[in-house]
Design a protein around this motif. Sequence first.
Motif, PDB file in Angstrom:
ATOM      1  N   ASP A  22       0.843  -1.589   0.360  1.00 32.10           N
ATOM      2  CA  ASP A  22       0.125  -0.095   0.078  1.00 32.10           C
ATOM      3  C   ASP A  22       0.936   1.011   0.410  1.00 32.10           C
ATOM      4  O   ASP A  22       0.592   2.059  -0.697  1.00 32.10           O
ATOM      5  N   ILE A  38      -8.448   6.363  -1.281  1.00 28.68           N
ATOM      6  CA  ILE A  38      -8.726   5.583   0.543  1.00 28.68           C
ATOM      7  C   ILE A  38      -9.695   5.289   1.187  1.00 28.68           C
ATOM      8  O   ILE A  38     -10.360   6.116   2.013  1.00 28.68           O
ATOM      9  N   ALA A  40     -12.182   2.698   4.060  1.00 27.68           N
ATOM     10  CA  ALA A  40     -11.776   1.518   5.016  1.00 27.68           C
ATOM     11  C   ALA A  40     -11.981   2.037   6.113  1.00 27.68           C
ATOM     12  O   ALA A  40     -12.150   3.327   6.387  1.00 27.68           O
ATOM     13  N   LYS A  46      -5.747   4.317   7.979  1.00 31.01           N
ATOM     14  CA  LYS A  46      -5.635   5.056   6.694  1.00 31.01           C
ATOM     15  C   LYS A  46      -4.952   6.274   6.842  1.00 31.01           C
ATOM     16  O   LYS A  46      -3.815   6.193   6.470  1.00 31.01           O
ATOM     17  N   ASP A 157      -9.266  14.400   5.451  1.00 31.37           N
ATOM     18  CA  ASP A 157     -10.381  12.845   5.913  1.00 31.37           C
ATOM     19  C   ASP A 157     -11.663  13.509   5.977  1.00 31.37           C
ATOM     20  O   ASP A 157     -11.783  14.544   6.244  1.00 31.37           O
ATOM     21  N   TYR A 190      -9.608  10.576   2.128  1.00 30.85           N
ATOM     22  CA  TYR A 190     -10.489   8.751   2.647  1.00 30.85           C
ATOM     23  C   TYR A 190     -11.551   9.276   3.037  1.00 30.85           C
ATOM     24  O   TYR A 190     -11.857  10.245   3.927  1.00 30.85           O
ATOM     25  N   SER A 192     -14.695   6.730   6.035  1.00 31.72           N
ATOM     26  CA  SER A 192     -14.565   5.503   6.642  1.00 31.72           C
ATOM     27  C   SER A 192     -16.183   4.608   6.496  1.00 31.72           C
ATOM     28  O   SER A 192     -16.276   3.701   6.608  1.00 31.72           O
ATOM     29  N   LEU A 217      -7.937  -0.753   1.762  1.00 28.38           N
ATOM     30  CA  LEU A 217      -7.373  -1.051   2.667  1.00 28.38           C
ATOM     31  C   LEU A 217      -7.533  -2.846   2.736  1.00 28.38           C
ATOM     32  O   LEU A 217      -9.556  -2.910   2.955  1.00 28.38           O
TER      33      LEU A 217
END
Length: 375
Positions: A22, A38, A40, A46, A157, A190, A192, A217
């Motif tokens: 990664d 990204i 995950a 992350k 994020d 990225y 979640s 991920l």
Amino acid sequence: MVSPFVFGKVVVNKQFANRKADIFRLSSNFRNKVNSVIIAPRRWGKSSLIQQTISELSQMSFYNFCFLDLFRIRTEQDFYRYYVNEVIRCTSKTFEERIATINQYLFRAKTQLALGITADNEFDVQFEFNQKFNDDVLQVGSEIAKKKHITLVVCIDNFQNIVNFQNSISFQRKLRASWEGQDRVVFCLYGSRRSQMNDIFTNPDMPFYGFGDLMYLDKIPAPEFSFFIQSLFTDTGKTISKIYSDRIVELMESHPFYVQQLAHIVWTHTDKLVNEDVFKKAVEELTERNLLLFQKGFDSLSNQQVSFLKALIDEQNLKFTSKDTIHKYNLQSSAGVIRAIEGLEKKDIIDRFNGNITFSDPAFKLWLKDFLKVT
């Protein structure tokens, strides 16, 4: 002696567990100016992956890194102010340089603009809504990067929070149109919330479809994680057998946060060699440390959600909407099961990916399994 295991914050260097493939992929994207996305679950590392990757590039003066977290950003106007502040802050070394940058790139817009100073002596730009000015804000990073001959890497994020903005689709179109033409700026987005992130980046009807390299991920392979634990014990003069390092990884289902936390607790209770008594006490302490969070999470669940979680604990490969399952676990109806799943996903209790449903939090699952047996 300080524990070598780190959790609850960004982990880098020796405390960072593997993810070599990664890191290589993300580093290659940064070097080749390829945007990255990204995805995950929470606390899968992350931010640590990104920090570990850029630690290898930050020594190069022509890279600048900007970090934003949209967790508390709720409006388009808040985003513009936050974005311009962070871009200017990361590309200007001194306060005087920041003021000069604001004068050069922002005061040219016809709008009401105010410069404030925060308690920690940082600047804060505030302004009233103006279409032209907002468009200028989105170009500030690109213009600064061109002038300074740098590559600006913008890492954002909780990017999925933009779906909560008013007129979100229009805002996304504006971002995409501005960002995709910035040849000196690389974006790493990225989050979640898999369902929301998937919709933003994989739905052909959405503005950010195909925006960058999509990285899901995976869990760190159990053998590598187990070896990582043994190595850190050895480095600090303690010993843990493969049996116990494997059990830590298996019990916490390779979840980076909880593997590090349980390994940390085991390490703190170990004098020289890990034994069964130490391991059991560590597992009990892990539950005790998180008990208030677990109880609060459980109290927020409906009866149907609790029934579904019991079914998920008992039978991983169960067909949850089948008549037998609905009857066995008192789930009322298939529609009720679907509502329970959607509600649990919104609460981050479960995670759905590739047709599989799993607990987002393996420690909560461990506690809930024992709790439901008692009740």
